[in-house]
Design a protein around this motif. Structure first.
Motif, PDB file in Angstrom:
ATOM      1  N   SER A   1      42.420  64.761  43.510  1.00  0.00           N
ATOM      2  CA  SER A   1      41.570  65.292  44.583  1.00  0.00           C
ATOM      3  C   SER A   1      40.920  66.615  44.203  1.00  0.00           C
ATOM      4  O   SER A   1      39.800  66.906  44.634  1.00  0.00           O
ATOM      5  CB  SER A   1      42.389  65.475  45.867  1.00  0.00           C
ATOM      6  OG  SER A   1      42.979  64.264  46.274  1.00  0.00           O
TER       7      SER A   1
ATOM      8  N   SER B   1      37.406  63.351  43.892  1.00  0.00           N
ATOM      9  CA  SER B   1      37.411  63.121  45.331  1.00  0.00           C
ATOM     10  C   SER B   1      36.148  62.418  45.816  1.00  0.00           C
ATOM     11  O   SER B   1      36.186  61.688  46.811  1.00  0.00           O
ATOM     12  CB  SER B   1      37.574  64.452  46.078  1.00  0.00           C
ATOM     13  OG  SER B   1      36.552  65.366  45.703  1.00  0.00           O
TER      14      SER B   1
ATOM     15  N   PRO C   1      40.494  58.296  49.366  1.00  0.00           N
ATOM     16  CA  PRO C   1      41.918  58.646  49.465  1.00  0.00           C
ATOM     17  C   PRO C   1      42.844  57.444  49.303  1.00  0.00           C
ATOM     18  O   PRO C   1      43.864  57.523  48.612  1.00  0.00           O
ATOM     19  CB  PRO C   1      42.029  59.276  50.854  1.00  0.00           C
ATOM     20  CG  PRO C   1      40.674  59.858  51.098  1.00  0.00           C
ATOM     21  CD  PRO C   1      39.717  58.893  50.475  1.00  0.00           C
TER      22      PRO C   1
END
Length: 260
Positions: A143, A153, A158
Motif C-alpha cells: 500500500s 495502491s 485492497p
C-alpha cells in the motif's frame, strides 16, 4: 433612403448593446474567495472552510480500518480480514504473477527478471525476516512502498492486496513444506525430483545466479532496511543476511541463490 439607413444603424447598435449586456457575468465582479487566501468575512480569517465534523466522502468510509491499512492501533496486524479460500489464493497467485514477479520472481526469492537486469535487489520472502513478518506487513508495504519498491495502491485493490498476502504465505510454506503440512494422500517432493519426472533438463533445479550488475545501495551489499521510528540510528542492512539475500561485490563472478 438616408433615413432608412440611419434607422438600421440605430437598430444594429441597440441590438449589439443588448447582446453585450446579456453576456455580462456578474460573478466576475462580486466578492468571492480564492483558495488559501485570507478573508475578513469569517471570524477566523480563513476563506477555506473546514470540513463538517464526521462527514465522509463517497467511497471513503473505510469502516473496516484493518482491511484498508493492515494496521491495528498503528501496528502491523497478523491476520486476514477474510477467509483465505482456494479462490482467494488463486486470485492472489494471478495478481502476484502480474505485479510482483518482475522483482521478487515466481518463487519469491527476490531475483526477478529486472533484478537480473540491474535493478535493486528485492527482498526474499524466504528470508527469516519476512517469514516471521506479520501479514499486515506485506499489505502495508504494497500500500505504501518500502525502500526501492514503490506503492501499488493505485494498481491493486485492497482485496487483491490481501489475496497476494495469502499467496505469499502459501509460497513461503511451499518451499519448506513437510509431509505434515499437506493433506492426506498428497506427497511433498523436491523440485529436482519433479523436474526429472517431467523430463526437464537437470539445470532446471540448479541455483539461481544473481549477476554482479544487481545493486543494493548499501556499503556491505546487503538489503536496505528502513529505520523503525523511535529506534535511534537507522540500520542500513538486515542483521546477518542470509546467503540468498547477499549480493556479490563488483567484479565478482556473481552470487548464487537456491532455486526454489
Amino acid at each position: 433612403m438616408r433615413l432608412t439607413s440611419r434607422r438600421l444603424g440605430l437598430a444594429t447598435a441597440a441590438l449589439s448593446l443588448l447582446v453585450v449586456t446579456g453576456c455580462r457575468q456578474d460573478m466576475h465582479n462580486q466578492p468571492k474567495f480564492f483558495p488559501q487566501r485570507g478573508t475578513d468575512f469569517y471570524a477566523d480569517g480563513r476563506s477555506v472552510r473546514p470540513q463538517v465534523e464526521n462527514t465522509v466522502a463517497r467511497n471513503q468510509l473505510h469502516e473496516d480500518a484493518y482491511f484498508y491499512t493492515g494496521l491495528v492501533n498503528g501496528k502491523e496486524g497478523d491476520g486476514m480480514p477474510f477467509p483465505a479460500t482456494m479462490q482467494v489464493l488463486e486470485r492472489g497467485q494471478e495478481r502476484y504473477n502480474v505485479y510482483c514477479t518482475p522483482c521478487h520472481s515466481r518463487v519469491g526469492n527476490g531475483i526477478g527478471m529486472i533484478v537480473q537486469r540491474g535493478y535493486s535487489k528485492a527482498g526474499s520472502f524466504h528470508s527469516a525476516r519476512l517469514e516471521s513478518a506479520p501479514l499486515g506487513h506485506f499489505f502495508h508495504v504494497m500500500s505504501n512502498g518500502y525502500g526501492s519498491m514503490p506503492d501499488y495502491s493505485s494498481q491493486i485493490t485492497p482485496a487483491d492486496r490481501w489475496a497476494i498476502v495469502a499467496y505469499i504465505k502459501a509460497l513461503q510454506l511451499s518451499q519448506k513444506a513437510t509431509q505434515a503440512d499437506v493433506a492426506s494422500g498428497a506427497h511433498v517432493e523436491p523440485l529436482a525430483g519433479i523436474a526429472e519426472r517431467e523430463g526437464l533438463p537437470a539445470s532446471f533445479a540448479n541455483e539461481w545466479v544473481l549477476p554482479p550488475t544487481a545493486v543494493t545501495g548499501t556499503p556491505d551489499n546487503g538489503l536496505y532496511v528502513l529505520p523503525v521510528p523511535g529506534a535511534g540510528a537507522p540500520a542500513t542492512t538486515s542483521a546477518a543476511p542470509s546467503r540468498t539475500n547477499a549480493v556479490p561485490p563488483a567484479g565478482s563472478a556473481g552470487q548464487t541463490a537456491p532455486k526454489q
